[in-house]
Design an enzyme around this catalytic site. Structure first.
Site, mmCIF file in Angstrom:
data_model
loop_
_atom_site.group_PDB
_atom_site.id
_atom_site.type_symbol
_atom_site.label_atom_id
_atom_site.label_comp_id
_atom_site.label_asym_id
_atom_site.label_seq_id
_atom_site.Cartn_x
_atom_site.Cartn_y
_atom_site.Cartn_z
ATOM 1 C CE LYS A 116 -7.319 8.528 0.292
ATOM 2 N NZ LYS A 116 -7.638 9.257 1.595
ATOM 3 C CE LYS A 156 -8.169 9.859 8.658
ATOM 4 N NZ LYS A 156 -6.586 10.193 7.621
ATOM 5 C CD GLU A 213 -7.752 13.137 2.243
ATOM 6 O OE1 GLU A 213 -7.249 12.070 3.762
ATOM 7 O OE2 GLU A 213 -7.736 11.535 1.226
ATOM 8 C CE LYS A 246 -3.783 7.478 0.968
ATOM 9 N NZ LYS A 246 -4.528 8.221 1.723
ATOM 10 C CG ASP A 254 -4.883 11.689 0.997
ATOM 11 O OD1 ASP A 254 -3.962 12.825 0.834
ATOM 12 O OD2 ASP A 254 -4.829 10.589 1.925
ATOM 13 C CD GLU A 294 -9.682 7.403 3.839
ATOM 14 O OE1 GLU A 294 -9.526 8.106 2.889
ATOM 15 O OE2 GLU A 294 -9.125 7.652 5.215
ATOM 16 C CG HIS A 309 -2.242 0.406 1.665
ATOM 17 N ND1 HIS A 309 -3.289 1.115 0.386
ATOM 18 C CD2 HIS A 309 -2.167 2.070 2.019
ATOM 19 C CE1 HIS A 309 -3.961 2.244 0.464
ATOM 20 N NE2 HIS A 309 -3.833 2.934 1.595
ATOM 21 C CG ASP A 343 -6.689 13.408 6.962
ATOM 22 O OD1 ASP A 343 -6.463 13.304 7.836
ATOM 23 O OD2 ASP A 343 -5.769 12.264 6.341
#
Length: 372
Positions: free
Chosen positions: A166, A272, A223, A168, A197, A326, A21, A248
């Site tokens: 989304k 979050k 983001e 990254k 993001d 998410e 990831h 964020d």
């Protein structure tokens, strides 16, 4: 006699991911969960989870520091105290310990889980009442390979798992990232929403160039393109472009949310529980955002099932999440430590039913993955 907290145990649990990831600051092949088991004198156990991304790559708390600070400083503040006094116990933690939002979130979650079980209520009822029992969930495409990401997106669409994606970005050059994102959006067309993001990777001038290209490519949300503390820059970017900005890391709690809104920011906030110190802190930020006309997004630090369930109970009390959520963390893991996984389907996830979080541990799996 009312129940008191008798013991608090913390465990480091290492779970492999289904694929690497890739984020701007690290690439993950394993996720470490800090699991909290809080036991009360009436025999009730509350579960909590504290999780971050990539050790210390993401923020000031690591799995090891979360565990050590709970064991050494935070747990002694709670042991022997009335088990049901969640608000008073959270105030006690804040009075005696600064920061440590993820550790405090794990403990608050465990307190709510135990109280819900004690009262026979789901955590969402303790947080204000359920408005939604099924919440939308997007999927993050973060393999770093354009073709693989496109294939993964179509697979998720066909499975009716996710219809928003989304990406990254920020680890590569702006031009390379834009080509990658634009190719995926072009392949998906109108079948799916695509967001990005940047994870704070750009400076403001780079962000201006990158966002202009992403907006032209049809990207729907940007983001945290610049560092968290650059509030003025976030306001300028939000006012400069039609594509909305999602704050964020810039908004951990209600105080941050108020400061950014007061500075003139428009767009969206990522909620979050981990960065807000628990579900109550995240919902306080949500109220500030709603008062300022700022949209909401249910964010994750790639928690496992316990942390994800805690977030879902909080999000289920909100009138709406304009930008969805998410809460896919468990789907990124090859295995789990719970008896029953969350029910994903129809482009979202069902709120767990039952008392407390509605989650029970698989003791064999927990023992297998707990770090020795």
């Amino acid at each position: 006699m009312s129940s008191v907290i008798e013991s608090i145990e913390t465990l480091l649990v290492d779970l492999p991911t289904i694929r690497p990831h890739k984020l701007s600051m690290t690439t993950m092949a394993c996720q470490t969960l800090v699991i909290v088991r809080l036991r009360d004198s009436d025999g009730i156990e509350g579960l909590g989870e504290g999780t971050t991304i990539g050790g210390l790559a993401y923020g000031p708390e690591s799995p090891e520091s979360i565990k050590r600070n709970i064991d050494t400083y935070l747990a002694p503040l709670l042991i022997g105290q009335p088990a049901g006094a969640v608000a008073a116990l959270r105030a006690r933690l804040d009075r005696h310990a600064r920061g440590n939002a993820i550790a405090k979130s794990a403990l608050e979650t465990a307190l709510f889980d135990a109280q819900g079980k004690r009262l026979g209520l789901p955590v969402a009822e303790l947080l204000g009442g359920v408005r939604h029992d099924h919440l939308p969930v997007l999927w993050t495409l973060a393999s770093g390979d354009t073709g693989r990401d496109i294939d993964e997106a179509f697979q998720r669409l066909e499975q009716r798992r996710h219809c928003d994606f989304k990406l990254k970005i920020g680890a590569n050059s702006v031009d390379e990232d834009v080509r990658h994102v634009a190719a995926i959006k072009e392949a998906l067309g109108e079948r799916a929403s695509v967001r990005v993001d940047v994870n704070q990777a750009w400076d403001e001038s780079t962000a201006v160039r990158g966002i202009a290209a992403l907006q032209a490519a049809g990207i729907e949300l940007i983001e945290q393109p610049i560092p968290a503390r650059e509030h003025a820059g976030m306001v300028r970017l939000a006012n400069r472009f039609e594509v909305p900005m999602l704050a964020d890391e810039a908004v951990a709690d209600a105080r941050d949310g108020f400061a950014l809104a007061a500075a003139g920011f428009s767009g969206a906030y990522a909620l979050k529980i981990a960065k807000a110190g628990g579900p109550r802190g995240a919902l306080a930020l949500a109220e500030v955002a709603r008062a300022a006309g700022i949209g909401l997004y249910g964010g994750t630090l790639l928690e496992g099932t316990i942390g994800t369930a805690a977030s879902l109970h909080a999000w289920a009390t909100l009138p709406e999440l304009a930008w969805g959520s998410e809460m896919f963390g468990p789907l990124l893991l090859k295995d789990d430590i719970v008896a029953e996984p969350l029910a994903y389907g129809e482009f979202g996830v069902a709120l767990p039913k039952g008392q407390g979080l509605g989650i029970a541990l698989d003791e064999d799996k927990l023992a297998h993955y707990t770090r020795k």
